[in-house]
Motif scaffolding. Structure first.
Motif, PDB file in Angstrom:
ATOM      1  N   VAL A   1       0.814  -1.218   0.000  1.00  0.00           N
ATOM      2  CA  VAL A   1       0.000   0.000   0.000  1.00  0.00           C
ATOM      3  C   VAL A   1       0.852   1.275   0.000  1.00  0.00           C
ATOM      4  O   VAL A   1       0.676   2.130  -0.871  1.00  0.00           O
TER       5      VAL A   1
ATOM      6  N   TRP B   1      -5.834   9.218  -4.571  1.00  0.00           N
ATOM      7  CA  TRP B   1      -5.384   7.856  -4.321  1.00  0.00           C
ATOM      8  C   TRP B   1      -6.322   7.165  -3.332  1.00  0.00           C
ATOM      9  O   TRP B   1      -6.723   6.018  -3.541  1.00  0.00           O
TER      10      TRP B   1
ATOM     11  N   ARG C   1      -9.760   6.338  -4.963  1.00  0.00           N
ATOM     12  CA  ARG C   1      -9.785   5.230  -5.928  1.00  0.00           C
ATOM     13  C   ARG C   1      -9.779   3.864  -5.253  1.00  0.00           C
ATOM     14  O   ARG C   1     -10.019   2.850  -5.891  1.00  0.00           O
ATOM     15  N   SER C   2      -9.483   3.831  -3.981  1.00  0.00           N
ATOM     16  CA  SER C   2      -9.371   2.563  -3.270  1.00  0.00           C
ATOM     17  C   SER C   2     -10.692   2.197  -2.614  1.00  0.00           C
ATOM     18  O   SER C   2     -11.369   3.039  -2.041  1.00  0.00           O
ATOM     19  N   SER C   3     -11.019   0.930  -2.678  1.00  0.00           N
ATOM     20  CA  SER C   3     -12.214   0.470  -1.969  1.00  0.00           C
ATOM     21  C   SER C   3     -11.852   0.057  -0.541  1.00  0.00           C
ATOM     22  O   SER C   3     -12.730  -0.184   0.277  1.00  0.00           O
TER      23      SER C   3
ATOM     24  N   HIS D   1      -7.936   2.607   3.816  1.00  0.00           N
ATOM     25  CA  HIS D   1      -6.613   3.124   4.157  1.00  0.00           C
ATOM     26  C   HIS D   1      -6.768   4.508   4.785  1.00  0.00           C
ATOM     27  O   HIS D   1      -7.746   5.202   4.547  1.00  0.00           O
TER      28      HIS D   1
END
Length: 143
Positions: free
Chosen positions: A40, A100, A103-105, A108
Protein backbone atom coordinates in the motif's frame (compact mmCIF):
# COMPACT_ATOMS: atom_id res chain seq x y z
CA UNK A 1 14.91 11.67 -6.31
CA UNK A 2 16.87 10.81 -3.21
CA UNK A 3 16.05 8.80 -0.13
CA UNK A 4 16.87 9.40 3.48
CA UNK A 5 15.64 12.98 3.88
CA UNK A 6 16.59 14.05 7.39
CA UNK A 7 13.56 14.96 9.45
CA UNK A 8 12.01 14.11 12.76
CA UNK A 9 9.16 11.63 12.52
CA UNK A 10 5.83 13.40 12.86
CA UNK A 11 7.15 16.87 12.00
CA UNK A 12 7.18 18.64 8.68
CA UNK A 13 9.15 21.86 8.56
CA UNK A 14 10.32 24.69 6.34
CA UNK A 15 14.05 24.47 5.85
CA UNK A 16 16.19 27.57 5.39
CA UNK A 17 16.86 26.58 1.78
CA UNK A 18 13.22 27.14 0.78
CA UNK A 19 12.31 23.44 0.89
CA UNK A 20 9.23 22.27 2.76
CA UNK A 21 9.33 18.78 4.23
CA UNK A 22 6.05 16.93 4.54
CA UNK A 23 5.63 13.61 6.32
CA UNK A 24 3.00 11.16 5.17
CA UNK A 25 2.12 8.18 7.31
CA UNK A 26 0.22 5.55 5.33
CA UNK A 27 -1.89 3.23 7.46
CA UNK A 28 -3.24 0.37 5.35
CA UNK A 29 -6.69 -1.12 5.82
CA UNK A 30 -6.43 -3.39 8.89
CA UNK A 31 -8.35 -6.13 7.06
CA UNK A 32 -5.54 -6.62 4.49
CA UNK A 33 -3.11 -9.48 4.85
CA UNK A 34 0.48 -8.40 5.69
CA UNK A 35 1.77 -8.83 2.14
CA UNK A 36 -0.99 -6.65 0.68
CA UNK A 37 -0.57 -4.06 3.45
CA UNK A 38 3.16 -3.81 2.70
CA UNK A 39 2.42 -2.81 -0.92
CA UNK A 40 0.00 0.00 0.00
CA UNK A 41 2.59 2.69 0.92
CA UNK A 42 4.71 1.77 -2.11
CA UNK A 43 1.78 2.47 -4.44
CA UNK A 44 1.21 5.94 -2.99
CA UNK A 45 4.94 6.64 -2.98
CA UNK A 46 5.11 5.79 -6.71
CA UNK A 47 2.32 8.27 -7.47
CA UNK A 48 4.02 11.00 -5.43
CA UNK A 49 7.35 10.32 -7.14
CA UNK A 50 5.71 11.28 -10.45
CA UNK A 51 5.03 14.79 -9.09
CA UNK A 52 7.44 17.73 -9.31
CA UNK A 53 8.88 17.14 -5.81
CA UNK A 54 12.44 17.90 -4.73
CA UNK A 55 12.88 14.44 -3.23
CA UNK A 56 11.02 11.58 -1.62
CA UNK A 57 12.26 9.15 0.99
CA UNK A 58 11.38 7.06 4.00
CA UNK A 59 11.17 8.62 7.42
CA UNK A 60 14.05 7.52 9.64
CA UNK A 61 13.14 4.34 11.47
CA UNK A 62 13.28 4.17 15.21
CA UNK A 63 15.67 1.50 16.46
CA UNK A 64 14.00 -1.90 16.52
CA UNK A 65 13.64 -3.58 19.89
CA UNK A 66 16.00 -6.47 20.59
CA UNK A 67 14.75 -9.62 18.93
CA UNK A 68 12.36 -7.79 16.57
CA UNK A 69 12.10 -9.02 13.00
CA UNK A 70 11.93 -6.43 10.20
CA UNK A 71 10.16 -3.09 10.44
CA UNK A 72 6.74 -2.45 11.85
CA UNK A 73 3.85 -1.38 9.63
CA UNK A 74 3.96 2.24 10.82
CA UNK A 75 7.67 2.63 10.00
CA UNK A 76 7.18 0.98 6.61
CA UNK A 77 4.40 3.44 5.76
CA UNK A 78 6.25 6.64 6.68
CA UNK A 79 7.15 8.74 3.64
CA UNK A 80 8.94 12.10 3.71
CA UNK A 81 8.51 14.44 0.74
CA UNK A 82 10.59 17.57 0.16
CA UNK A 83 8.80 20.28 -1.82
CA UNK A 84 10.16 23.52 -3.22
CA UNK A 85 8.43 26.26 -1.28
CA UNK A 86 8.21 28.33 -4.46
CA UNK A 87 6.83 25.51 -6.61
CA UNK A 88 3.25 25.40 -5.32
CA UNK A 89 3.36 21.60 -5.31
CA UNK A 90 1.80 21.18 -1.86
CA UNK A 91 -1.83 21.42 -3.10
CA UNK A 92 -0.96 18.93 -5.86
CA UNK A 93 0.54 16.55 -3.30
CA UNK A 94 -2.61 16.73 -1.18
CA UNK A 95 -4.82 16.23 -4.27
CA UNK A 96 -2.75 13.17 -5.20
CA UNK A 97 -3.24 11.65 -1.74
CA UNK A 98 -6.97 12.44 -1.84
CA UNK A 99 -7.39 10.93 -5.30
CA UNK A 100 -5.38 7.86 -4.32
CA UNK A 101 -7.62 7.29 -1.29
CA UNK A 102 -10.75 7.88 -3.37
CA UNK A 103 -9.78 5.23 -5.93
CA UNK A 104 -9.37 2.56 -3.27
CA UNK A 105 -12.21 0.47 -1.97
CA UNK A 106 -10.10 -0.36 1.10
CA UNK A 107 -10.12 1.68 4.31
CA UNK A 108 -6.61 3.12 4.16
CA UNK A 109 -5.70 6.26 6.12
CA UNK A 110 -2.97 8.80 5.47
CA UNK A 111 -1.73 11.29 8.06
CA UNK A 112 -0.08 14.37 6.52
CA UNK A 113 2.15 16.49 8.76
CA UNK A 114 3.70 19.83 7.90
CA UNK A 115 5.13 22.26 10.46
CA UNK A 116 3.74 20.10 13.28
CA UNK A 117 0.19 20.41 11.88
CA UNK A 118 -1.36 17.03 11.05
CA UNK A 119 -4.42 16.15 9.03
CA UNK A 120 -5.68 12.59 8.79
CA UNK A 121 -7.34 11.61 5.56
CA UNK A 122 -9.38 8.46 5.30
CA UNK A 123 -12.42 6.97 3.72
CA UNK A 124 -14.86 9.89 3.88
CA UNK A 125 -17.38 11.39 1.54
CA UNK A 126 -15.87 13.54 -1.20
CA UNK A 127 -17.49 16.68 0.25
CA UNK A 128 -16.22 16.00 3.80
CA UNK A 129 -12.73 15.24 2.61
CA UNK A 130 -12.62 18.27 0.29
CA UNK A 131 -13.71 20.73 3.01
CA UNK A 132 -11.06 19.39 5.38
CA UNK A 133 -8.35 19.46 2.70
CA UNK A 134 -9.23 22.98 1.53
CA UNK A 135 -8.85 24.35 5.07
CA UNK A 136 -5.55 22.52 5.59
CA UNK A 137 -4.06 23.67 2.27
CA UNK A 138 -5.09 27.28 2.99
CA UNK A 139 -3.19 27.15 6.29
CA UNK A 140 0.00 26.10 4.52
CA UNK A 141 -0.14 28.12 1.32
CA UNK A 142 -1.33 31.45 2.68
CA UNK A 143 -4.50 31.17 0.55
Amino acid sequence: MGDGIPTSPGRGYHAADGVTKVELLVIPDPDLDPEQAERVPRRLRAEIAALDVESIGHAPAAPAPDGAKGTDAVTAGAIVVALSAAGGVFPTLIDTVRDWLGRSSARHRVSVTIDGDTIELDYASDAERQALIDAYVRRHTGG
